[in-house]
Design an enzyme around this catalytic site. Structure first.
Site, PDB file in Angstrom:
ATOM      1  N   GLY A 187       4.019   9.612  -4.436  1.00  0.00           N
ATOM      2  CA  GLY A 187       4.493  10.689  -3.572  1.00  0.00           C
ATOM      3  C   GLY A 187       5.129  11.791  -4.413  1.00  0.00           C
ATOM      4  O   GLY A 187       4.457  12.649  -4.966  1.00  0.00           O
ATOM      5  N   GLY A 188       6.462  11.737  -4.518  1.00  0.00           N
ATOM      6  CA  GLY A 188       7.235  12.804  -5.157  1.00  0.00           C
ATOM      7  C   GLY A 188       6.699  13.299  -6.496  1.00  0.00           C
ATOM      8  O   GLY A 188       6.600  14.512  -6.722  1.00  0.00           O
ATOM      9  N   TRP A 219       0.609  14.061  -1.139  1.00  0.00           N
ATOM     10  CA  TRP A 219       1.494  15.233  -1.118  1.00  0.00           C
ATOM     11  C   TRP A 219       2.389  15.248   0.125  1.00  0.00           C
ATOM     12  O   TRP A 219       3.262  16.078   0.255  1.00  0.00           O
ATOM     13  CB  TRP A 219       0.665  16.525  -1.198  1.00  0.00           C
ATOM     14  CG  TRP A 219      -0.119  16.667  -2.473  1.00  0.00           C
ATOM     15  CD1 TRP A 219      -0.172  15.778  -3.516  1.00  0.00           C
ATOM     16  CD2 TRP A 219      -0.972  17.754  -2.851  1.00  0.00           C
ATOM     17  NE1 TRP A 219      -0.998  16.247  -4.504  1.00  0.00           N
ATOM     18  CE2 TRP A 219      -1.509  17.457  -4.122  1.00  0.00           C
ATOM     19  CE3 TRP A 219      -1.351  18.955  -2.232  1.00  0.00           C
ATOM     20  CZ2 TRP A 219      -2.389  18.323  -4.793  1.00  0.00           C
ATOM     21  CZ3 TRP A 219      -2.225  19.808  -2.898  1.00  0.00           C
ATOM     22  CH2 TRP A 219      -2.737  19.497  -4.162  1.00  0.00           C
ATOM     23  N   GLU A 277       2.879  -0.677  -0.665  1.00  0.00           N
ATOM     24  CA  GLU A 277       4.020   0.227  -0.769  1.00  0.00           C
ATOM     25  C   GLU A 277       5.215  -0.381  -0.026  1.00  0.00           C
ATOM     26  O   GLU A 277       5.315  -0.240   1.200  1.00  0.00           O
ATOM     27  CB  GLU A 277       3.691   1.582  -0.145  1.00  0.00           C
ATOM     28  CG  GLU A 277       2.569   2.327  -0.821  1.00  0.00           C
ATOM     29  CD  GLU A 277       2.657   3.832  -0.565  1.00  0.00           C
ATOM     30  OE1 GLU A 277       2.762   4.573  -1.540  1.00  0.00           O
ATOM     31  OE2 GLU A 277       2.653   4.247   0.599  1.00  0.00           O
ATOM     32  N   GLU A 323       5.137   5.883   6.695  1.00  0.00           N
ATOM     33  CA  GLU A 323       5.733   6.965   7.504  1.00  0.00           C
ATOM     34  C   GLU A 323       4.992   7.118   8.833  1.00  0.00           C
ATOM     35  O   GLU A 323       5.590   7.473   9.851  1.00  0.00           O
ATOM     36  CB  GLU A 323       5.744   8.270   6.682  1.00  0.00           C
ATOM     37  CG  GLU A 323       6.818   8.214   5.604  1.00  0.00           C
ATOM     38  CD  GLU A 323       6.490   8.943   4.321  1.00  0.00           C
ATOM     39  OE1 GLU A 323       5.635   9.838   4.331  1.00  0.00           O
ATOM     40  OE2 GLU A 323       7.108   8.591   3.289  1.00  0.00           O
TER      41      GLU A 323
HETATM   42  P1  13P Z   1       7.301   8.176  -3.683  1.00  0.00           P
HETATM   43  O1  13P Z   1       6.402   8.106  -4.902  1.00  0.00           O
HETATM   44  O2  13P Z   1       7.893   9.526  -3.484  1.00  0.00           O
HETATM   45  O3  13P Z   1       8.278   7.064  -3.648  1.00  0.00           O
HETATM   46  O4  13P Z   1       6.328   7.977  -2.405  1.00  0.00           O
HETATM   47  C1  13P Z   1       5.466   6.915  -2.387  1.00  0.00           C
HETATM   48  C2  13P Z   1       4.528   7.115  -1.254  1.00  0.00           C
HETATM   49  O5  13P Z   1       4.915   7.055  -0.100  1.00  0.00           O
HETATM   50  C3  13P Z   1       3.123   7.398  -1.577  1.00  0.00           C
HETATM   51  O6  13P Z   1       2.320   7.259  -0.455  1.00  0.00           O
END
Ligand code: 13P
Length: 256
Positions: free
Chosen positions: A232-233, A11, A168, A98
């Protein structure tokens, strides 16, 4: 390789305590009984307790987004793995890109965090991946090795079964630019071979993350090298998240 799919929702810094509890309630109400998919979510630290309370008694597993290596001490702003375990938390993400790019976490620190999580009995979901520049310079596999080696060095045979790896590619995160199927296969195979060097008794569990959505998930999950996804999103939109779970449920668990 797992005999069930694994879908983890990250999240990120979204959904504070009250919003997260309301979201968890919607998940609880909408979640089908899953026969071949494990569903895990990683809310922000301050939302862990309300989400745990809301999801108690369901099959959804709750985890943290980061964890420190020490049990306690003078580490302002950090979260102890022992405290997470005390709260009933089952896993933590470690080394998300991140954290690495925005907060300067080194692969050595990621290894320490992994060790701390494992020592406290948590599962560590270790994230690795190359930037766009590293990929175009042909350095993808070198970067995966640089990021993963210190982690694998610090994992004991006994704890290896509580490590999940998430590939990722940084350039695919939050960009809508999903990696090509062949790029995913190659990266996962590279990770498998790095894991194989350690001669753990368990086989690696490898998720793909980066712009996964209901439109592209089925073909990614159909790859034999992919055990599931770190999302993520699409994990903080109830409809999309439930669609991803439904897609996983329809997808055979092909292992080989
Ligand atoms: P998104 O699915 O928003 O591209 O993010 C991936 C993510 O960083 C999951 O840890």
């Amino acid at each position: 390789m797992r005999n069930r799919h694994l879908l983890i929702g990250n999240w990120k810094m979204n959904l504070g305590p009250s919003q997260a509890a309301a979201f968890a309630l919607k998940l609880r109400e909408g979640l089908p009984k899953t026969a071949r998919t494990d569903v895990w979510v990683a809310p922000p630290t301050v939302s862990l307790a309300p989400v745990c309370a809301e999801l108690a008694g369901t099959s959804i597993v709750v985890g943290a987004q980061n964890v420190h290596w020490a049990a306690s001490g003078a580490f302002t702003g950090e979260t102890s793995p022992v405290f997470l375990a005390d709260l009933g938390i089952a896993f933590s993400l470690v080394g998300h890109s991140e954290r690495r790019t925005l907060f300067g976490e080194s692969s050595q620190q990621v290894a320490q965090r992994t060790q701390g999580a494992l020592a406290a009995g948590l599962t560590a979901v270790v994230c690795i991946g190359e930037t766009e520049g590293e990929r175009s310079a042909g350095r993808t596999e070198t970067v995966l090795e640089e990021q993963l080696s210190p982690v694998l060095e610090s994992v004991s045979r006994d704890a290896a079964g509580r490590v999940v790896l998430a590939y990722e590619p940084v350039w695919a995160i939050g960009t809508g630019k999903v990696a090509a199927l062949e790029e995913i296969r190659q990266a996962h195979r590279c990770i498998e071979s790095l894991w194989a060097r350690k001669q753990f008794t368990s086989s690696p569990v490898i998720l793909y993350g980066g712009s996964v959505n209901p439109g592209n998930f089925a073909e990614i999950l159909a790859l034999p090298e992919v055990d599931g996804a770190l999302v993520g999103g699409a994990s903080i939109k109830v409809d999309q998240w439930l669609s991803l779970i439904a897609i996983a449920e329809e997808s055979p668990v092909a292992r080989g």
